[in-house]
Design a protein around this motif. Structure first.
Motif, PDB file in Angstrom:
ATOM      1  N   GLY A  12      33.545  50.026  45.082  1.00 31.30           N
ATOM      2  CA  GLY A  12      32.956  48.747  44.717  1.00 31.30           C
ATOM      3  C   GLY A  12      33.692  47.980  43.647  1.00 31.30           C
ATOM      4  O   GLY A  12      33.355  46.826  43.383  1.00 31.30           O
ATOM      5  N   GLN A  13      34.685  48.578  43.013  1.00 30.87           N
ATOM      6  CA  GLN A  13      35.418  47.893  41.946  1.00 30.87           C
ATOM      7  C   GLN A  13      36.615  47.146  42.527  1.00 30.87           C
ATOM      8  O   GLN A  13      37.482  47.739  43.162  1.00 30.87           O
ATOM      9  N   ALA A  14      36.672  45.844  42.292  1.00 33.13           N
ATOM     10  CA  ALA A  14      37.766  45.033  42.802  1.00 33.13           C
ATOM     11  C   ALA A  14      39.000  45.171  41.922  1.00 33.13           C
ATOM     12  O   ALA A  14      38.900  45.381  40.707  1.00 33.13           O
ATOM     13  N   THR A  15      40.163  45.046  42.534  1.00 32.95           N
ATOM     14  CA  THR A  15      41.408  45.014  41.783  1.00 32.95           C
ATOM     15  C   THR A  15      42.441  44.243  42.584  1.00 32.95           C
ATOM     16  O   THR A  15      42.218  43.900  43.755  1.00 32.95           O
ATOM     17  N   GLU A  16      43.556  43.949  41.953  1.00 29.96           N
ATOM     18  CA  GLU A  16      44.683  43.297  42.608  1.00 29.96           C
ATOM     19  C   GLU A  16      45.896  44.206  42.490  1.00 29.96           C
ATOM     20  O   GLU A  16      46.009  44.984  41.545  1.00 29.96           O
ATOM     21  N   ALA A  17      46.819  44.085  43.427  1.00 28.89           N
ATOM     22  CA  ALA A  17      48.031  44.894  43.381  1.00 28.89           C
ATOM     23  C   ALA A  17      49.151  44.175  44.104  1.00 28.89           C
ATOM     24  O   ALA A  17      48.913  43.296  44.945  1.00 28.89           O
ATOM     25  N   LEU A  18      50.370  44.551  43.765  1.00 31.65           N
ATOM     26  CA  LEU A  18      51.561  43.977  44.392  1.00 31.65           C
ATOM     27  C   LEU A  18      52.362  45.072  45.058  1.00 31.65           C
ATOM     28  O   LEU A  18      52.253  46.246  44.716  1.00 31.65           O
ATOM     29  N   ILE A  19      53.179  44.676  46.006  1.00 36.74           N
ATOM     30  CA  ILE A  19      54.261  45.515  46.514  1.00 36.74           C
ATOM     31  C   ILE A  19      55.550  44.791  46.190  1.00 36.74           C
ATOM     32  O   ILE A  19      55.698  43.594  46.484  1.00 36.74           O
ATOM     33  N   LEU A  20      56.462  45.510  45.558  1.00 36.05           N
ATOM     34  CA  LEU A  20      57.717  44.931  45.106  1.00 36.05           C
ATOM     35  C   LEU A  20      58.874  45.428  45.953  1.00 36.05           C
ATOM     36  O   LEU A  20      58.791  46.470  46.615  1.00 36.05           O
ATOM     37  N   SER A  21      59.965  44.687  45.913  1.00 34.70           N
ATOM     38  CA  SER A  21      61.210  45.148  46.518  1.00 34.70           C
ATOM     39  C   SER A  21      61.846  46.181  45.597  1.00 34.70           C
ATOM     40  O   SER A  21      61.395  46.407  44.465  1.00 34.70           O
ATOM     41  N   ALA A  22      62.925  46.774  46.043  1.00 35.87           N
ATOM     42  CA  ALA A  22      63.628  47.757  45.220  1.00 35.87           C
ATOM     43  C   ALA A  22      64.144  47.128  43.927  1.00 35.87           C
ATOM     44  O   ALA A  22      64.310  47.818  42.909  1.00 35.87           O
ATOM     45  N   ASN A  23      64.385  45.815  43.948  1.00 32.89           N
ATOM     46  CA  ASN A  23      64.866  45.112  42.758  1.00 32.89           C
ATOM     47  C   ASN A  23      63.738  44.525  41.918  1.00 32.89           C
ATOM     48  O   ASN A  23      63.997  43.790  40.955  1.00 32.89           O
ATOM     49  N   GLY A  24      62.492  44.828  42.282  1.00 29.94           N
ATOM     50  CA  GLY A  24      61.373  44.381  41.486  1.00 29.94           C
ATOM     51  C   GLY A  24      60.837  43.013  41.817  1.00 29.94           C
ATOM     52  O   GLY A  24      60.010  42.472  41.082  1.00 29.94           O
ATOM     53  N   HIS A  25      61.277  42.418  42.930  1.00 22.12           N
ATOM     54  CA  HIS A  25      60.787  41.110  43.333  1.00 22.12           C
ATOM     55  C   HIS A  25      59.499  41.250  44.142  1.00 22.12           C
ATOM     56  O   HIS A  25      59.343  42.193  44.923  1.00 22.12           O
ATOM     57  N   VAL A  26      58.583  40.296  43.969  1.00 20.75           N
ATOM     58  CA  VAL A  26      57.270  40.374  44.604  1.00 20.75           C
ATOM     59  C   VAL A  26      57.390  40.099  46.099  1.00 20.75           C
ATOM     60  O   VAL A  26      57.897  39.060  46.513  1.00 20.75           O
ATOM     61  N   GLU A  27      56.878  41.043  46.913  1.00 19.83           N
ATOM     62  CA  GLU A  27      56.889  40.881  48.367  1.00 19.83           C
ATOM     63  C   GLU A  27      55.492  40.681  48.940  1.00 19.83           C
ATOM     64  O   GLU A  27      55.324  39.934  49.902  1.00 19.83           O
ATOM     65  N   HIS A  28      54.502  41.363  48.395  1.00 14.41           N
ATOM     66  CA  HIS A  28      53.128  41.248  48.903  1.00 14.41           C
ATOM     67  C   HIS A  28      52.153  41.249  47.738  1.00 14.41           C
ATOM     68  O   HIS A  28      52.403  41.893  46.706  1.00 14.41           O
ATOM     69  N   ALA A  29      51.050  40.528  47.901  1.00 22.06           N
ATOM     70  CA  ALA A  29      49.935  40.559  46.948  1.00 22.06           C
ATOM     71  C   ALA A  29      48.684  40.957  47.709  1.00 22.06           C
ATOM     72  O   ALA A  29      48.357  40.349  48.733  1.00 22.06           O
ATOM     73  N   LEU A  30      48.000  41.998  47.226  1.00 21.65           N
ATOM     74  CA  LEU A  30      46.826  42.541  47.890  1.00 21.65           C
ATOM     75  C   LEU A  30      45.613  42.400  46.989  1.00 21.65           C
ATOM     76  O   LEU A  30      45.678  42.701  45.787  1.00 21.65           O
ATOM     77  N   TYR A  31      44.497  41.970  47.572  1.00 17.27           N
ATOM     78  CA  TYR A  31      43.234  41.819  46.847  1.00 17.27           C
ATOM     79  C   TYR A  31      42.295  42.882  47.396  1.00 17.27           C
ATOM     80  O   TYR A  31      41.823  42.790  48.530  1.00 17.27           O
ATOM     81  N   LEU A  32      42.046  43.921  46.582  1.00 16.63           N
ATOM     82  CA  LEU A  32      41.536  45.204  47.062  1.00 16.63           C
ATOM     83  C   LEU A  32      40.111  45.492  46.621  1.00 16.63           C
ATOM     84  O   LEU A  32      39.663  45.060  45.564  1.00 16.63           O
ATOM     85  N   VAL A  59      31.879  43.596  49.894  1.00 15.00           N
ATOM     86  CA  VAL A  59      31.858  42.681  48.761  1.00 15.00           C
ATOM     87  C   VAL A  59      32.946  43.058  47.771  1.00 15.00           C
ATOM     88  O   VAL A  59      33.084  44.222  47.382  1.00 15.00           O
ATOM     89  N   ARG A  60      33.701  42.051  47.360  1.00 15.32           N
ATOM     90  CA  ARG A  60      34.727  42.215  46.322  1.00 15.32           C
ATOM     91  C   ARG A  60      34.392  41.253  45.189  1.00 15.32           C
ATOM     92  O   ARG A  60      34.590  40.055  45.298  1.00 15.32           O
ATOM     93  N   GLU A  61      33.837  41.805  44.094  1.00 20.00           N
ATOM     94  CA  GLU A  61      33.330  40.976  42.989  1.00 20.00           C
ATOM     95  C   GLU A  61      34.366  40.861  41.884  1.00 20.00           C
ATOM     96  O   GLU A  61      34.899  41.854  41.398  1.00 20.00           O
ATOM     97  N   THR A  62      34.660  39.598  41.470  1.00 15.16           N
ATOM     98  CA  THR A  62      35.640  39.330  40.418  1.00 15.16           C
ATOM     99  C   THR A  62      35.030  38.377  39.400  1.00 15.16           C
ATOM    100  O   THR A  62      33.919  37.879  39.573  1.00 15.16           O
ATOM    101  N   SER A  63      35.775  38.077  38.359  1.00 12.11           N
ATOM    102  CA  SER A  63      35.299  37.153  37.333  1.00 12.11           C
ATOM    103  C   SER A  63      35.187  35.728  37.852  1.00 12.11           C
ATOM    104  O   SER A  63      34.452  34.913  37.289  1.00 12.11           O
ATOM    105  N   TYR A  64      35.908  35.389  38.895  1.00 11.10           N
ATOM    106  CA  TYR A  64      35.870  34.023  39.420  1.00 11.10           C
ATOM    107  C   TYR A  64      35.049  33.906  40.707  1.00 11.10           C
ATOM    108  O   TYR A  64      35.000  32.838  41.316  1.00 11.10           O
ATOM    109  N   GLY A  65      34.378  34.967  41.121  1.00 16.43           N
ATOM    110  CA  GLY A  65      33.507  34.892  42.286  1.00 16.43           C
ATOM    111  C   GLY A  65      33.534  36.148  43.116  1.00 16.43           C
ATOM    112  O   GLY A  65      34.135  37.161  42.731  1.00 16.43           O
ATOM    113  N   ARG A  66      32.856  36.063  44.266  1.00 16.32           N
ATOM    114  CA  ARG A  66      32.787  37.200  45.184  1.00 16.32           C
ATOM    115  C   ARG A  66      33.485  36.855  46.492  1.00 16.32           C
ATOM    116  O   ARG A  66      33.253  35.791  47.068  1.00 16.32           O
TER     117      ARG A  66
END
Length: 324
Positions: free
Chosen positions: A75-95, A155-162
Motif C-alpha cells: 500500500g505504500q507508494a514510491t517512485e523509481a528510475l531505471i538508468l543506463s550504464a552511464n547513469g542516464h534516465v531511461e524509465h520512470a516507474l510509479y509504484l 490505490v497509489r496514494e501520494t502527497s499530490y493525490g491518489r
C-alpha cells in the motif's frame, strides 16, 4: 489506446504522446480550479500499466531500480528510475505493491521497452512480468479528494493525490458517477498543477543525457543508501564528488505573449539578446489558473540565480528547483 471518455461533452483530444485522452473538456481554468480544490478526476488511461508477480518480485526489483523496494510495505507508494550504464534516465516507474503484485504505471508507449528490459533480467528469479495496459486504466484523484474508491481498484496514494488502477471496462461508469468524485478534468489541468509542483516527467524534462540529480529526483526516486543497480556509479560520483551539469528551474513567463513557448524552445540570457548563447531550454510550458503562464526548464548549472532569461521573445523569471 483511445479513451471512451473522449465522448464526454466538450472533450478536446490531447496531442503528441498524450494522444488518446482529453486535453480539456471545454473550460480549462474551471477544470484546474476544481482539481486544485480537491474535486474532479483526471483520465490517465493512456498510461502504461505493468504488473510484477512472484515471491521474489521485491528483492528482484530492488536490484534493478534506483529506489529501495526490497521491504516496500503493501500500500505504500514510491517512485523509481531505471538508468543506463552511464547513469542516464531511461524509465520512470510509479509504484505500489498490494501484497501479492507490484504495480507500476509508466509513460504512454514506454511499457514495451520496459517489459523487454525486465524480461532480460529475470534469470533464475521467481518473477513474472505482464503488460496490463489493456485491462487497467489509470485515473487520478487530486489531493484533498473525498471521493469513494471503487471496489477492486488498486490505490497509489501520494502527497499530490491518489492514482487508481481501475478495470478499463469500468472507466465509463466511473466517469458517469460525477456526484461522487466531481467533474472530469483534462490533462492540461493536471499538467498545470504538475508544473506548479515542480514534478518532472519522463520525456518532457528528460532527454538522452539526463541524470537524476538534474531534476531533483534524488530522494523521491533515487535512494542514496543502496547500490547494485545499473548506473549507480554515476549517481554516487555526482553526489559525492561533483555537481550535475544542468539544473531544473521553474519559470514565470511574460503573460502578455499570446503563445506559450513549446518544448525545446531555447533559453538565453536576456542581457545578451536574441543572438546570445544558449543556456537551456523549455521542457514544459502551461497556463495556470492563478499564476498565469509558467514553465519548467533545464538550464546550465552556472546560470546566475537572478539572471533574466528569454525563451525566443518571451521574458522569463526563474525560481530555484534544483540548487546549483
Amino acid at each position: 489506446m483511445k479513451s471512451p471518455l473522449l465522448s464526454l461533452p466538450g472533450a478536446v483530444p490531447a496531442e503528441g504522446v498524450d494522444e488518446g485522452v482529453a486535453a480539456h473538456y471545454g473550460d480549462l481554468f474551471r477544470e484546474q480550479r476544481a482539481l486544485a480544490d480537491g474535486t474532479g478526476f483526471v483520465d490517465l488511461s493512456h498510461r502504461g500499466v505493468v504488473a510484477v508477480t512472484g515471491s521474489d518480485r521485491l528483492s528482484w526489483l530492488h536490484l534493478l531500480l534506483t529506489q529501495h523496494v526490497s521491504d516496500l510495505p503493501a500500500g505504500q507508494a514510491t517512485e523509481a528510475l531505471i538508468l543506463s550504464a552511464n547513469g542516464h534516465v531511461e524509465h520512470a516507474l510509479y509504484l505500489v505493491d498490494d501484497g501479492t503484485t507490484t504495480w507500476a504505471h509508466v509513460e504512454p508507449g514506454t511499457q514495451d521497452a520496459l517489459i523487454a528490459y525486465l524480461e532480460s533480467m529475470k534469470f533464475f528469479y521467481r518473477v513474472e512480468v505482464a503488460d496490463r495496459t489493456a485491462d487497467l486504466a489509470v485515473v487520478h484523484l487530486p489531493a484533498g479528494s473525498i471521493a469513494e474508491v471503487p471496489e477492486g481498484a488498486v490505490v497509489r496514494e501520494t502527497s499530490y493525490g491518489r492514482d487508481l488502477l481501475l478495470p478499463r471496462a469500468d472507466l465509463e461508469a466511473f466517469a458517469r458517477d460525477a456526484e461522487k468524485h466531481g467533474p472530469a478534468v483534462g490533462l492540461l489541468g493536471y499538467e498545470a498543477l504538475r508544473v506548479e509542483q515542480h514534478r518532472p516527467r519522463l520525456g518532457f524534462e528528460t532527454d538522452h543525457r539526463t541524470i537524476p540529480h538534474e531534476l531533483g529526483w534524488i530522494g523521491s526516486a533515487v535512494h542514496l543508501q543502496k547500490g547494485c543497480y545499473r548506473g549507480q556509479e554515476t549517481v554516487a560520483r555526482v553526489q559525492n564528488l561533483g555537481k550535475p551539469p544542468r539544473r531544473l528551474v521553474f519559470l514565470h513567463l511574460d503573460g502578455s505573449e499570446v503563445h506559450l513557448p513549446p518544448h525545446g524552445t531555447e533559453l538565453r540570457l536576456a542581457d545578451e539578446g536574441a543572438e546570445g548563447r544558449k543556456i537551456g531550454f523549455i521542457t514544459t510550458s502551461v497556463r495556470h489558473h492563478e499564476l498565469g503562464p509558467i514553465a519548467l526548464a533545464l538550464v546550465k548549472r552556472n546560470v546566475p540565480l537572478d539572471a533574466r532569461l528569454t525563451a525566443d521573445a518571451t521574458a522569463a523569471a526563474q525560481e530555484v528547483v534544483v540548487e546549483p
